[in-house]
Design a protein around this motif. Structure first.
Motif, PDB file in Angstrom:
ATOM      1  N   GLU A  24       0.832  -1.205   0.000  1.00 53.02           N
ATOM      2  CA  GLU A  24       0.000   0.000   0.000  1.00 53.02           C
ATOM      3  C   GLU A  24       0.867   1.255   0.000  1.00 53.02           C
ATOM      4  O   GLU A  24       0.551   2.248  -0.671  1.00 53.02           O
ATOM      5  N   HIS A  25       1.979   1.220   0.741  1.00 49.40           N
ATOM      6  CA  HIS A  25       2.871   2.379   0.749  1.00 49.40           C
ATOM      7  C   HIS A  25       3.533   2.548  -0.617  1.00 49.40           C
ATOM      8  O   HIS A  25       3.698   3.678  -1.094  1.00 49.40           O
ATOM      9  N   VAL A  26       3.902   1.431  -1.229  1.00 49.15           N
ATOM     10  CA  VAL A  26       4.476   1.494  -2.574  1.00 49.15           C
ATOM     11  C   VAL A  26       3.529   2.233  -3.507  1.00 49.15           C
ATOM     12  O   VAL A  26       3.925   3.153  -4.235  1.00 49.15           O
ATOM     13  N   PHE A  27       2.250   1.873  -3.465  1.00 42.82           N
ATOM     14  CA  PHE A  27       1.313   2.515  -4.380  1.00 42.82           C
ATOM     15  C   PHE A  27       0.933   3.922  -3.933  1.00 42.82           C
ATOM     16  O   PHE A  27       0.569   4.754  -4.767  1.00 42.82           O
ATOM     17  N   ALA A  28       1.045   4.211  -2.648  1.00 36.56           N
ATOM     18  CA  ALA A  28       0.863   5.605  -2.220  1.00 36.56           C
ATOM     19  C   ALA A  28       1.927   6.482  -2.867  1.00 36.56           C
ATOM     20  O   ALA A  28       1.633   7.585  -3.363  1.00 36.56           O
ATOM     21  N   LEU A  29       3.172   5.996  -2.885  1.00 39.38           N
ATOM     22  CA  LEU A  29       4.252   6.749  -3.530  1.00 39.38           C
ATOM     23  C   LEU A  29       4.034   6.833  -5.036  1.00 39.38           C
ATOM     24  O   LEU A  29       4.223   7.891  -5.654  1.00 39.38           O
ATOM     25  N   ILE A  30       3.620   5.712  -5.632  1.00 39.96           N
ATOM     26  CA  ILE A  30       3.393   5.704  -7.080  1.00 39.96           C
ATOM     27  C   ILE A  30       2.287   6.689  -7.459  1.00 39.96           C
ATOM     28  O   ILE A  30       2.448   7.505  -8.382  1.00 39.96           O
ATOM     29  N   PHE A  31       1.157   6.643  -6.760  1.00 35.77           N
ATOM     30  CA  PHE A  31       0.062   7.564  -7.071  1.00 35.77           C
ATOM     31  C   PHE A  31       0.488   9.018  -6.881  1.00 35.77           C
ATOM     32  O   PHE A  31       0.168   9.876  -7.709  1.00 35.77           O
ATOM     33  N   ALA A  32       1.186   9.297  -5.776  1.00 32.85           N
ATOM     34  CA  ALA A  32       1.606  10.672  -5.500  1.00 32.85           C
ATOM     35  C   ALA A  32       2.501  11.204  -6.609  1.00 32.85           C
ATOM     36  O   ALA A  32       2.371  12.364  -7.029  1.00 32.85           O
ATOM     37  N   LEU A  33       3.417  10.346  -7.098  1.00 34.46           N
ATOM     38  CA  LEU A  33       4.349  10.789  -8.136  1.00 34.46           C
ATOM     39  C   LEU A  33       3.696  10.785  -9.519  1.00 34.46           C
ATOM     40  O   LEU A  33       3.901  11.713 -10.306  1.00 34.46           O
ATOM     41  N   ARG A  34       2.951   9.759  -9.810  1.00 30.64           N
ATOM     42  CA  ARG A  34       2.359   9.635 -11.143  1.00 30.64           C
ATOM     43  C   ARG A  34       1.357  10.762 -11.411  1.00 30.64           C
ATOM     44  O   ARG A  34       1.196  11.214 -12.555  1.00 30.64           O
ATOM     45  N   ARG A  35       0.686  11.210 -10.351  1.00 35.78           N
ATOM     46  CA  ARG A  35      -0.292  12.289 -10.492  1.00 35.78           C
ATOM     47  C   ARG A  35       0.234  13.623  -9.959  1.00 35.78           C
ATOM     48  O   ARG A  35      -0.498  14.606  -9.887  1.00 35.78           O
ATOM     49  N   ASN A  36       1.525  13.654  -9.584  1.00 37.56           N
ATOM     50  CA  ASN A  36       2.183  14.870  -9.118  1.00 37.56           C
ATOM     51  C   ASN A  36       1.429  15.545  -7.972  1.00 37.56           C
ATOM     52  O   ASN A  36       1.280  16.776  -7.929  1.00 37.56           O
ATOM     53  N   ILE A  37       0.958  14.746  -7.028  1.00 44.52           N
ATOM     54  CA  ILE A  37       0.171  15.257  -5.912  1.00 44.52           C
ATOM     55  C   ILE A  37       0.952  16.284  -5.092  1.00 44.52           C
ATOM     56  O   ILE A  37       0.436  17.365  -4.767  1.00 44.52           O
ATOM     57  N   THR A  38       2.191  15.945  -4.726  1.00 38.46           N
ATOM     58  CA  THR A  38       2.960  16.866  -3.868  1.00 38.46           C
ATOM     59  C   THR A  38       3.286  18.159  -4.604  1.00 38.46           C
ATOM     60  O   THR A  38       3.281  19.239  -4.008  1.00 38.46           O
ATOM     61  N   ALA A  39       3.579  18.056  -5.896  1.00 34.41           N
ATOM     62  CA  ALA A  39       3.883  19.262  -6.661  1.00 34.41           C
ATOM     63  C   ALA A  39       2.669  20.177  -6.752  1.00 34.41           C
ATOM     64  O   ALA A  39       2.768  21.403  -6.585  1.00 34.41           O
ATOM     65  N   TYR A  40       1.509  19.593  -6.995  1.00 33.44           N
ATOM     66  CA  TYR A  40       0.292  20.413  -7.067  1.00 33.44           C
ATOM     67  C   TYR A  40      -0.063  20.985  -5.697  1.00 33.44           C
ATOM     68  O   TYR A  40      -0.498  22.144  -5.590  1.00 33.44           O
ATOM     69  N   ARG A  41       0.115  20.223  -4.651  1.00 32.86           N
ATOM     70  CA  ARG A  41      -0.171  20.737  -3.308  1.00 32.86           C
ATOM     71  C   ARG A  41       0.690  21.958  -3.006  1.00 32.86           C
ATOM     72  O   ARG A  41       0.205  22.975  -2.499  1.00 32.86           O
ATOM     73  N   GLN A  42       1.985  21.851  -3.334  1.00 33.98           N
ATOM     74  CA  GLN A  42       2.874  22.977  -3.076  1.00 33.98           C
ATOM     75  C   GLN A  42       2.501  24.185  -3.925  1.00 33.98           C
ATOM     76  O   GLN A  42       2.527  25.327  -3.453  1.00 33.98           O
ATOM     77  N   SER A  43       2.116  23.943  -5.172  1.00 36.83           N
ATOM     78  CA  SER A  43       1.757  25.078  -6.032  1.00 36.83           C
ATOM     79  C   SER A  43       0.496  25.774  -5.545  1.00 36.83           C
ATOM     80  O   SER A  43       0.370  27.001  -5.639  1.00 36.83           O
ATOM     81  N   VAL A  44      -0.445  25.000  -4.985  1.00 38.48           N
ATOM     82  CA  VAL A  44      -1.640  25.609  -4.400  1.00 38.48           C
ATOM     83  C   VAL A  44      -1.256  26.475  -3.206  1.00 38.48           C
ATOM     84  O   VAL A  44      -1.750  27.601  -3.042  1.00 38.48           O
ATOM     85  N   ARG A  45      -0.374  25.970  -2.356  1.00 35.03           N
ATOM     86  CA  ARG A  45       0.105  26.763  -1.211  1.00 35.03           C
ATOM     87  C   ARG A  45       0.783  28.048  -1.670  1.00 35.03           C
ATOM     88  O   ARG A  45       0.700  29.084  -0.995  1.00 35.03           O
ATOM     89  N   ASP A  46       1.444  27.985  -2.829  1.00 34.62           N
ATOM     90  CA  ASP A  46       2.173  29.145  -3.339  1.00 34.62           C
ATOM     91  C   ASP A  46       1.274  30.142  -4.080  1.00 34.62           C
ATOM     92  O   ASP A  46       1.769  31.155  -4.584  1.00 34.62           O
ATOM     93  N   GLY A  47      -0.023  29.852  -4.167  1.00 32.94           N
ATOM     94  CA  GLY A  47      -0.943  30.797  -4.799  1.00 32.94           C
ATOM     95  C   GLY A  47      -1.152  30.602  -6.281  1.00 32.94           C
ATOM     96  O   GLY A  47      -1.812  31.428  -6.943  1.00 32.94           O
ATOM     97  N   ARG A  48      -0.648  29.507  -6.837  1.00 30.92           N
ATOM     98  CA  ARG A  48      -0.741  29.308  -8.278  1.00 30.92           C
ATOM     99  C   ARG A  48      -2.176  29.180  -8.769  1.00 30.92           C
ATOM    100  O   ARG A  48      -2.506  29.614  -9.884  1.00 30.92           O
ATOM    101  N   TRP A  49      -3.075  28.604  -7.949  1.00 25.62           N
ATOM    102  CA  TRP A  49      -4.468  28.427  -8.381  1.00 25.62           C
ATOM    103  C   TRP A  49      -5.117  29.780  -8.642  1.00 25.62           C
ATOM    104  O   TRP A  49      -5.795  29.996  -9.652  1.00 25.62           O
ATOM    105  N   GLN A  50      -4.915  30.703  -7.724  1.00 25.38           N
ATOM    106  CA  GLN A  50      -5.479  32.039  -7.910  1.00 25.38           C
ATOM    107  C   GLN A  50      -4.868  32.737  -9.130  1.00 25.38           C
ATOM    108  O   GLN A  50      -5.558  33.421  -9.895  1.00 25.38           O
ATOM    109  N   GLN A  51      -3.568  32.515  -9.329  1.00 23.32           N
ATOM    110  CA  GLN A  51      -2.898  33.143 -10.460  1.00 23.32           C
ATOM    111  C   GLN A  51      -3.372  32.592 -11.801  1.00 23.32           C
ATOM    112  O   GLN A  51      -3.311  33.282 -12.827  1.00 23.32           O
ATOM    113  N   SER A  52      -3.851  31.342 -11.794  1.00 19.41           N
ATOM    114  CA  SER A  52      -4.223  30.693 -13.055  1.00 19.41           C
ATOM    115  C   SER A  52      -5.436  31.351 -13.709  1.00 19.41           C
ATOM    116  O   SER A  52      -5.593  31.307 -14.931  1.00 19.41           O
ATOM    117  N   GLY A  53      -6.336  31.910 -12.905  1.00 18.67           N
ATOM    118  CA  GLY A  53      -7.491  32.601 -13.451  1.00 18.67           C
ATOM    119  C   GLY A  53      -8.590  31.689 -13.969  1.00 18.67           C
ATOM    120  O   GLY A  53      -9.526  32.154 -14.622  1.00 18.67           O
TER     121      GLY A  53
END
Length: 323
Positions: free
Chosen positions: A107-136
């Protein structure tokens, strides 16, 4: 009068406080230490009949100073922290824990796979950085998202954990291939077992589930990462940190030979703050977790129960899970 059997647990803190130890079904004295440094090992095991260790190393020089020691009960599966040859020479039985984390680790293996394959951590960080609001608009596409179905999952190691990861992969519509040992040709009638280099070249995701031995030390280095580069696969390691050459891993990630990496292990553990695997945390396609793939509540309790069962079986003259 025969004195009670002396049992020493060297690193109880490697199991969560919520884990309970079953009663040991024979007369004994139990000495429990939260942690044990290398300098404390010899003194603490000197009078022991049975030693329990998870990650504390027991080397030849330690065992030579423990004349009463008859059983080393490893509170884990891996045994690279034990000098097995020295133990055999001294007539010391070594047992380990088996098949306790066949749900937690996959399950941990696939947690890592899903997070990376769908770029979960990258999107989470970009949301924290305000990118969603900037996207318009309602969403944005800064990082690629890819399905798992139809991709190739390459596995190095075909034991219980490798097989459990394979089952999850197949359930998700992935093609699963196992790597033969390096240098071993494909066996007739085994289409899912391919030569080592062929698996590296074909895998969209490569997951490691083999033990650390002299033959597997730095199993993945620059040469291997170059073989993987055309497909830019994800690399997942929940086995042992020594399987990967970290300098080569850094180059592979920074050069784009890998699509990402998810690691749960490293050398040493914990790593110093300036460790190469810590520095890589600046990358959006890299995840490092603190060796907790095995550590679901259910798996830890199963480990603890099996540990006591191993000790009881040894006392009864029918040792089990012997290495």
């Amino acid at each position: 009068m025969t004195p009670p059997i002396r049992i020493v647990f060297l690193d109880r803190d490697t199991l969560a406080d919520s884990v309970t130890l079953k009663a040991i079904p024979f007369e004994h004295e139990l000495f429990v230490f939260a942690r044990t440094s290398p300098e404390q090992v010899a003194e603490r095991i000197a009078a022991a009949d049975i030693v329990i260790t998870n990650k504390v190393a027991l080397r030849r020089e330690h065992l030579a100073q423990a004349p009463h020691l008859r059983l080393i009960a490893i509170a884990a599966t891996g045994s690279d922290n034990i000098d097995l040859a020295a133990a055999r020479e001294q007539g010391i039985t070594v047992s380990n824990i088996r098949d306790y984390a066949v749900r937690s680790v996959p399950e941990h293996v696939f947690a890592l796979i899903f997070a990376l394959r769908r770029n979960i951590t990258a999107y989470r960080q970009s949301v924290r950085d305000g990118r969603w609001q900037q996207s318009g608009q309602f969403c944005y596409f800064d990082y690629p998202i890819r399905d798992l179905a139809g991709s190739t999952l390459g596995l190095i190691g075909s034991g219980s954990l490798g097989q459990a990861v394979a089952a999850l992969g197949r359930a998700l519509g992935m093609k699963v291939v196992f790597a033969q040992r390096r240098g071993q040709a494909q066996a007739a009638g085994e289409p899912d077992r391919l030569p080592f280099e062929q698996v590296l070249a074909q895998a969209d995701i490569l997951s490691l589930h083999c033990p650390l031995t002299p033959d597997t030390q730095h199993l993945l280095g620059l040469e291997e990462f170059r073989l993987m580069a055309p497909r830019r696969p994800l690399l997942i390691n929940t086995a042992r940190g020594g399987l990967i050459d970290n300098q080569a891993l850094e180059q592979a990630l920074r050069q784009g030979w890998l699509g990402g990496a998810g690691l749960d292990v490293c050398v040493p553990e914990p790593p110093p703050a300036d460790h190469i695997l810590m520095r890589l945390l600046e990358l959006p396609n890299y995840i490092l977790t603190p060796h907790i793939a095995w550590a679901s509540e259910q798996s830890m309790q199963a480990l603890a129960d099996q540990l006591i069962d191993n000790i009881a079986a040894f006392h009864d003259g029918v040792p089990r899970n012997v290495l």
